[in-house]
Design a protein around this motif. Structure first.
Motif, short mmCIF file in Angstrom:
data_model
loop_
_atom_site.label_atom_id
_atom_site.label_comp_id
_atom_site.label_asym_id
_atom_site.label_seq_id
_atom_site.Cartn_x
_atom_site.Cartn_y
_atom_site.Cartn_z
N GLU A 91 -0.93 -11.40 8.49
CA GLU A 91 -1.99 -10.61 9.15
C GLU A 91 -2.88 -11.49 10.02
O GLU A 91 -3.25 -11.10 11.13
CB GLU A 91 -2.83 -9.88 8.11
N ILE A 94 -1.03 -12.65 13.23
CA ILE A 94 -0.98 -11.55 14.19
C ILE A 94 -2.36 -11.31 14.80
O ILE A 94 -2.49 -11.10 16.01
CB ILE A 94 -0.43 -10.27 13.50
N ARG A 95 -3.40 -11.38 13.98
CA ARG A 95 -4.77 -11.20 14.47
C ARG A 95 -5.11 -12.27 15.51
O ARG A 95 -5.63 -11.96 16.60
CB ARG A 95 -5.77 -11.25 13.31
N ASN A 98 -3.36 -11.66 18.77
CA ASN A 98 -4.01 -10.59 19.52
C ASN A 98 -5.31 -11.07 20.17
O ASN A 98 -5.59 -10.75 21.32
CB ASN A 98 -4.27 -9.38 18.63
N GLN A 126 7.48 -10.66 8.57
CA GLN A 126 6.39 -9.72 8.82
C GLN A 126 5.81 -9.93 10.21
O GLN A 126 5.50 -8.97 10.92
CB GLN A 126 5.30 -9.86 7.75
N GLU A 129 8.12 -8.43 12.77
CA GLU A 129 8.03 -6.97 12.74
C GLU A 129 6.78 -6.44 13.42
O GLU A 129 6.83 -5.43 14.12
CB GLU A 129 8.05 -6.47 11.29
N GLU A 130 5.64 -7.10 13.22
CA GLU A 130 4.36 -6.52 13.61
C GLU A 130 3.71 -7.10 14.86
O GLU A 130 2.78 -6.51 15.40
CB GLU A 130 3.39 -6.62 12.43
N VAL A 132 2.89 -8.06 18.68
CA VAL A 132 3.08 -7.34 19.95
C VAL A 132 3.67 -8.25 21.02
O VAL A 132 3.95 -7.79 22.12
CB VAL A 132 1.75 -6.70 20.45
#
Length: 141
Positions: A91, A94-95, A98, A126, A129-130, A132
């Motif tokens: 997480e 990914i954060r 972004n 993960q 998958e997540e 962008v």
């Protein structure tokens, strides 16, 4: 053209391989690299008050990781910065991707298989998958 690359490093032996993969890329002088490490936190550690000292083990680990990231940073020929955060590794990666609007995430895979992978999960899976943006997974040799 890759403007921003987020490189997720976990302090394991594969980190050097991930940096080598980054070094093998032909990058523009304008490319920015963010070297990041995520400390996985247990529920009890997240609730530690900010005005109290952190556990000695966490402070020592942070110092070691920061030294390793600075060492890798010195090897790079492009602009770079370091991000050390705590939370769920996938997480947080990914954060950060972004926040920095990363064009690419480079992450290592621990090479887990079978029941170990099911029980421990796979951060790289993960993220693939997540995320962008594109993700490059570096496998162990």
């Amino acid at each position: 053209m890759l403007e921003t690359i987020l490189v997720a490093l976990d302090g394991s032996e594969i980190a050097a391989r991930v940096i080598q993969t980054l070094d093998d890329l032909v990058l523009s002088p304008e490319t920015r690299v963010i070297l990041c490490h995520v400390f996985s936190t247990a529920e009890s550690e997240i609730d530690l008050p900010a005005d109290r000292p952190q556990p000695q083990s966490l402070r020592f680990s942070t110092f070691q990781i920061e030294q390793q990231l600075q060492s890798f940073q010195e090897q790079l020929s492009v602009k770079s910065q370091i991000e050390i955060v705590a939370g769920n590794p996938a997480e947080e990666i990914i954060r950060l991707a972004n926040i920095y609007k990363a064009d690419l995430i480079i992450i290592g895979s621990r090479g887990l298989t079978g029941m170990t992978r099911i029980v421990l999960g796979s951060v790289s899976s993960q993220v693939v998958e997540e995320a962008v943006c594109s993700v490059w997974v570096v496998k162990p040799s």
